[in-house]
Motif scaffolding. Structure first.
Motif, PDB file in Angstrom:
ATOM      1  N   GLU A 136      -1.771   7.813  -5.213  1.00 46.45           N
ATOM      2  CA  GLU A 136      -1.804   9.126  -4.479  1.00 46.45           C
ATOM      3  C   GLU A 136      -2.316   9.145  -3.110  1.00 46.45           C
ATOM      4  O   GLU A 136      -1.715   9.815  -2.345  1.00 46.45           O
ATOM      5  CB  GLU A 136      -2.714  10.090  -5.387  1.00 46.45           C
ATOM      6  N   GLY A 137      -3.360   8.144  -2.789  1.00 50.21           N
ATOM      7  CA  GLY A 137      -3.876   8.406  -1.458  1.00 50.21           C
ATOM      8  C   GLY A 137      -2.820   7.447  -0.761  1.00 50.21           C
ATOM      9  O   GLY A 137      -2.537   7.587   0.585  1.00 50.21           O
ATOM     10  N   ALA A 138      -2.154   6.384  -0.870  1.00 44.80           N
ATOM     11  CA  ALA A 138      -0.927   5.760  -0.194  1.00 44.80           C
ATOM     12  C   ALA A 138       0.201   6.550   0.027  1.00 44.80           C
ATOM     13  O   ALA A 138       0.562   6.866   1.099  1.00 44.80           O
ATOM     14  CB  ALA A 138      -0.503   4.473  -1.447  1.00 44.80           C
ATOM     15  N   GLU A 139       0.715   7.448  -1.049  1.00 43.33           N
ATOM     16  CA  GLU A 139       1.644   8.519  -0.548  1.00 43.33           C
ATOM     17  C   GLU A 139       1.161   9.573   0.184  1.00 43.33           C
ATOM     18  O   GLU A 139       2.142   9.789   1.187  1.00 43.33           O
ATOM     19  CB  GLU A 139       1.962   9.239  -2.065  1.00 43.33           C
ATOM     20  N   ARG A 140      -0.080   9.895   0.123  1.00 39.32           N
ATOM     21  CA  ARG A 140      -0.624  10.731   1.265  1.00 39.32           C
ATOM     22  C   ARG A 140      -0.525  10.135   2.738  1.00 39.32           C
ATOM     23  O   ARG A 140      -0.209  10.801   3.635  1.00 39.32           O
ATOM     24  CB  ARG A 140      -2.271  11.590   0.832  1.00 39.32           C
ATOM     25  N   TRP A 141      -1.055   9.052   2.672  1.00 36.70           N
ATOM     26  CA  TRP A 141      -0.996   8.529   4.220  1.00 36.70           C
ATOM     27  C   TRP A 141       0.351   8.136   4.489  1.00 36.70           C
ATOM     28  O   TRP A 141       0.883   8.425   5.723  1.00 36.70           O
ATOM     29  CB  TRP A 141      -1.693   7.200   4.124  1.00 36.70           C
TER      30      TRP A 141
END
Length: 189
Positions: A136-141
């Protein structure tokens, strides 16, 4: 004690050192050389002191000396000079390797609260978070970087980086089971 001689460092010098590290496997020795150069570099050098600290940190990471990498990245942050990849992002990656998740995410929050990070920083953070199972964090960045740079006039080199970010984002979104969106349609497979 004599005065320390100032040094000019070029990108060609860095390329030679890093190529030697890859060829020889002497990443720790090259990291130490880069730190020495950073301590002696002239203010008018093509390569900044901060960039030398960052490159030393990257070599320490390859040597799996993550504490030393963090120390080099901290020196880059303290220096405040320009770097290709933001030292906060690099430090976050090294801290995740040390299982220091809280500190790693503090660096990412600082990075987000500053100015807009560059494409290579977005790529690095997305890849690091992906590698540490924070999809989720990777997708957000990846998405925030892709949205920001999608409306910019990019050089050919920056366009290649943008395409790389889009591919990483697509892979992450596929793993998350998300449907294609407008940014995915920009990809030229």
């Amino acid at each position: 004690m004599g005065a320390m001689r100032l040094t000019q460092v070029t990108t060609a010098d860095l390329d030679r050192l890093e190529f030697h590290a890859v060829r020889s496997g002497e990443h720790g020795r090259i990291a130490a050389q880069l730190l020495d150069l950073a301590n002696r570099v002239d203010a008018g050098s093509e390569v900044t002191r901060a960039e030398l600290f960052v490159r030393a940190g990257e070599q320490w990471e390859i040597a799996q000396e993550f504490e030393r990498a963090c120390a080099a990245y901290q020196r880059a942050m303290d220096d405040g000079g320009p770097t290709v990849v933001d030292a906060h992002a690099l430090s976050a990656g090294a801290l995740l390797q040390l299982d220091e998740r809280g500190l790693a995410y503090e660096h990412l929050k600082r990075l987000e609260s500053g100015g807009q990070p560059g494409l290579q920083t977005h790529i690095h953070v997305a890849e690091v978070l992906y590698a540490h199972d924070d999809l989720e964090g990777a997708e957000r960045w990846a998405t925030s970087g892709a949205r920001w740079f999608s409306n910019r006039n990019l050089s050919a080199y920056a366009r290649d980086l943008f395409d790389e970010l889009l591919r990483i984002r697509f892979r992450i979104r596929t793993d998350l089971g998300l449907a294609e969106d407008d940014l995915d349609l920009l990809l030229d497979f």
